[in-house]
Design an enzyme around this catalytic site. Structure first.
Site, PDB file in Angstrom:
ATOM      1  N   ASP A 316      17.279  61.776  12.505  1.00  0.00           N
ATOM      2  CA  ASP A 316      16.645  63.077  12.679  1.00  0.00           C
ATOM      3  C   ASP A 316      15.484  62.867  13.653  1.00  0.00           C
ATOM      4  O   ASP A 316      15.182  61.734  14.053  1.00  0.00           O
ATOM      5  CB  ASP A 316      16.149  63.606  11.328  1.00  0.00           C
ATOM      6  CG  ASP A 316      16.026  65.126  11.297  1.00  0.00           C
ATOM      7  OD1 ASP A 316      16.071  65.765  12.372  1.00  0.00           O
ATOM      8  OD2 ASP A 316      15.868  65.693  10.197  1.00  0.00           O
ATOM      9  N   GLY A 317      14.828  63.933  14.072  1.00  0.00           N
ATOM     10  CA  GLY A 317      13.763  63.812  15.065  1.00  0.00           C
ATOM     11  C   GLY A 317      12.675  62.838  14.624  1.00  0.00           C
ATOM     12  O   GLY A 317      12.046  63.043  13.583  1.00  0.00           O
TER      13      GLY A 317
END
Length: 587
Positions: A316-317
């Site tokens: 994920d980011g």
């Protein structure tokens, strides 16, 4: 010179130099053939065959390999001089797009062509969060289809709709030059108070989430787009958004097996090509206080070894607060790669291009330092990059990574028709205790609704008219009042003064939990007129939070297609066929 022409020339040279090994992907300029160690056993046995992607891997520098292991974000709708220099100097291999990068169809296609030219001979994954519903980065009106949310599709009752959505979505994405979709959401939304998943999830039922999520992945794959199921091992039972904090899920392994892991196991079994990690602590799976993204036990032990996943592991980011504020962005990237992440998402930075480039460049510099110092084994880098190259080759990106011009020339009206039908099929009548449905032509009706941040009323003059109320007035002619998303006392007085004179009142809600004024408005309306029809236009949990309403419908997203479907049910033009995808609290 075009990439394909260069690649053909490379093949001729490669065939002369190495005796040929069949057609293959485009690659950088030919390099000396890597040494191949003799296999164990009989020295007379032939050496194992080296694939074209292994030869390509051997020709890449460390900087080029690391560039393949990131999705970087960019500012603007084209590549400015600074961004282009960053991509080329740091050998960036993949780009993630956001709404800020998209203006219209022509611009988006031009940008993706620019990106493919900028990255060099190894084509780029160009990724996007295009889940459908609220998380849709591409919102281009008639230039692209606005697809429904996961929960809307699940409420339609047929997983073939998830597959078909994937097929249609992939066609549009590839037409624009996008080949990697960070979707679908495989999280089981078992916590009604979840602040970040909600209707992005298919259901609170693991089997439903598994069936619909796997179907969408298969649809995307059939259309030539990698679908990336998220957020492993599950973000559905949290009350903290990992964008802003570090969630903790204290379930036992048995509980996780029974709920969170079910959709991911199904996706792996049906051949998912990519899985996105979550920035969440799972003490039952990882003894150290690190989130799944940084856990070898979770990514290598559980996902790779136990579940048998062979595809791409994507973070994920990494700039999200769960990582950046608790572990540090750069050190977090090193830990994630060591844990088994193949591609890091470095999508966000500062408010301008300089800050964005600077933060992402710092991560790449730190990764190189870690490899040079032996902190990250070279074998871990080569394992990840070879996997990335093989997927790019298998997708045909080396032959053609650009926009699909054939798909661009097709009539996409069938996509819009599919959306309307799916949204209408999803309309769910949860209860009708007082027999208020269908509404009769002679009934005097008042419709009350807040504005929507999704497209509802195509005739709206401004955002404040982008409401169910205006759509109902234009379609049926009912009286209406618009209110703010969190109505104050003046809103409530203005509306309730009219409700007493009507036969029926329709109230649209959009997340009562975060907008308590909507609940106060509902309670005030019920005091003056018990014939209240509640439409939960976002989270279905609103039905439980306004228990006094004897008639309640769910449409799962506040969009034109869903609102039109609700109007057909309200007027009796269509029977409600939606299946409630979540359990609601009993009154």
């Amino acid at each position: 010179m075009k990439k394909k022409t260069v690649w053909i020339a490379f093949l001729l040279i490669f065939a002369l130099a190495f005796g040929g090994c069949g057609a293959g992907p485009e690659a950088p300029a030919p390099a000396p053939e890597p040494e191949v160690s003799e296999p164990a056993g009989d020295p007379g046995e032939p050496a194992p065959e080296v694939s074209e992607m292994e030869r390509l891997l051997a020709s890449l520098s460390l900087e080029e390999k690391l560039g393949q292991m990131v999705f970087v974000g960019i500012d603007g709708t084209s590549l400015d001089e600074g961004t282009l220099a960053f991509i080329q100097n740091r050998k960036v291999g993949n780009i993630i797009l956001f709404a800020k990068n998209i203006e219209d169809r022509v611009q988006l296609i031009a940008l993706n062509k620019e990106i493919q030219e900028a990255v060099g001979m190894v084509p780029a994954f160009i990724g996007i969060d295009q889940e459908g519903g609220i998380v849709s980065r591409i919102r281009l009106g008639e230039d692209a289809t606005f697809f429904p949310s996961g929960m809307t599709v699940a409420a339609s009752g047929d997983s073939i709709n998830a597959y078909q959505l994937g097929v249609y979505m992939a066609k549009e994405l590839r037409a624009f030059g996008i080949n990697f979709n960070f979707a679908p959401v495989l999280d089981v939304n078992s916590n009604p108070d979840n602040p970040v998943i909600g209707t992005r999830s298919y259901s609170d039922d693991p089997a439903v989430a598994a069936a619909f999520g796997s179907a969408m992945i298969a649809g995307l794959k059939s259309g030539g787009v990698i679908g990336c199921g998220k957020h492993f091992p599950g973000h559905g039972d949290t009350d903290v958004d990992s964008h802003y904090g570090l969630p903790l899920i204290e379930k036992t392994r048995e509980e996780l097996d029974a709920v969170e892991l079910v959709p991911f196991k199904a996706a792996v079994e049906q051949g998912a090509e990519a899985i996105m990690t979550s920035h969440i602590l799972f003490p039952a799976l990882e003894s150290e206080e690190v989130p799944a993204t940084m856990s070898d036990d979770i990514l290598q032990g559980l996902l790779r070894e136990e579940m048998g996943f062979t595809g791409l592991i994507v973070s994920d980011g990494m700039q999200m607060a769960a990582i950046s504020e608790h572990y540090g962005l750069e050190d977090g990237c090193v830990a994630a790669v060591n844990a088994g992440v193949d591609i890091l998402i470095l999508g966000h930075g500062g408010a301008n291009s300089g800050n964005l480039i600077q933060s992402q460049e710092a991560c790449l510099v730190r990764l190189k330092e870690a490899v040079d110092a032996g902190e990250i084994p070279m074998e871990r880098i080569d394992d990840a990059v070879l996997r990335i190259l093989e997927y790019k080759f298998a997708m045909g990106l080396f032959e053609n990574a650009g926009p699909d011009t054939d798909a661009l020339s097709e009539d996409w009206s069938v996509h819009a028709s599919f959306v309307k039908e799916t949204a209408a099929a999803a309309v769910t009548v949860v209860k009708d205790e007082n027999g208020l449905l269908p509404i009769r032509e002679e009934d005097l009706v008042l419709v009350v609704s807040p504005w929507s941040n999704l497209p509802v009323n195509p005739d709206a003059a401004d955002s404040l008219e982008n409401t169910f109320s205006h759509l109902a007035y234009n379609t049926v002619g009912w009286n209406f009042r618009n209110v703010s998303r969190n109505p104050d006392d003046s809103d409530i007085r203005r509306v309730t003064s009219l409700a007493d004179t009507c036969d029926k009142v329709i109230l649209v809600t959009t997340g009562v939990q975060n907008n308590p004024g909507q609940k106060r408005l509902a309670e005030a309306l019920l005091k003056g007129n018990p014939n209240l029809i509640l439409i939960a236009a976002d989270l279905p949990y609103d039905v439980s939070r306004i228990p006094g309403a004897g008639t309640a419908l769910c449409i799962y997203e506040y969009t034109q297609a869903s609102c039109e479907g609700a109007l057909k049910v309200l007027t009796g033009e269509r029977e409600a066929t939606g299946v409630l995808p979540v359990q609601l609290e009993k009154e």
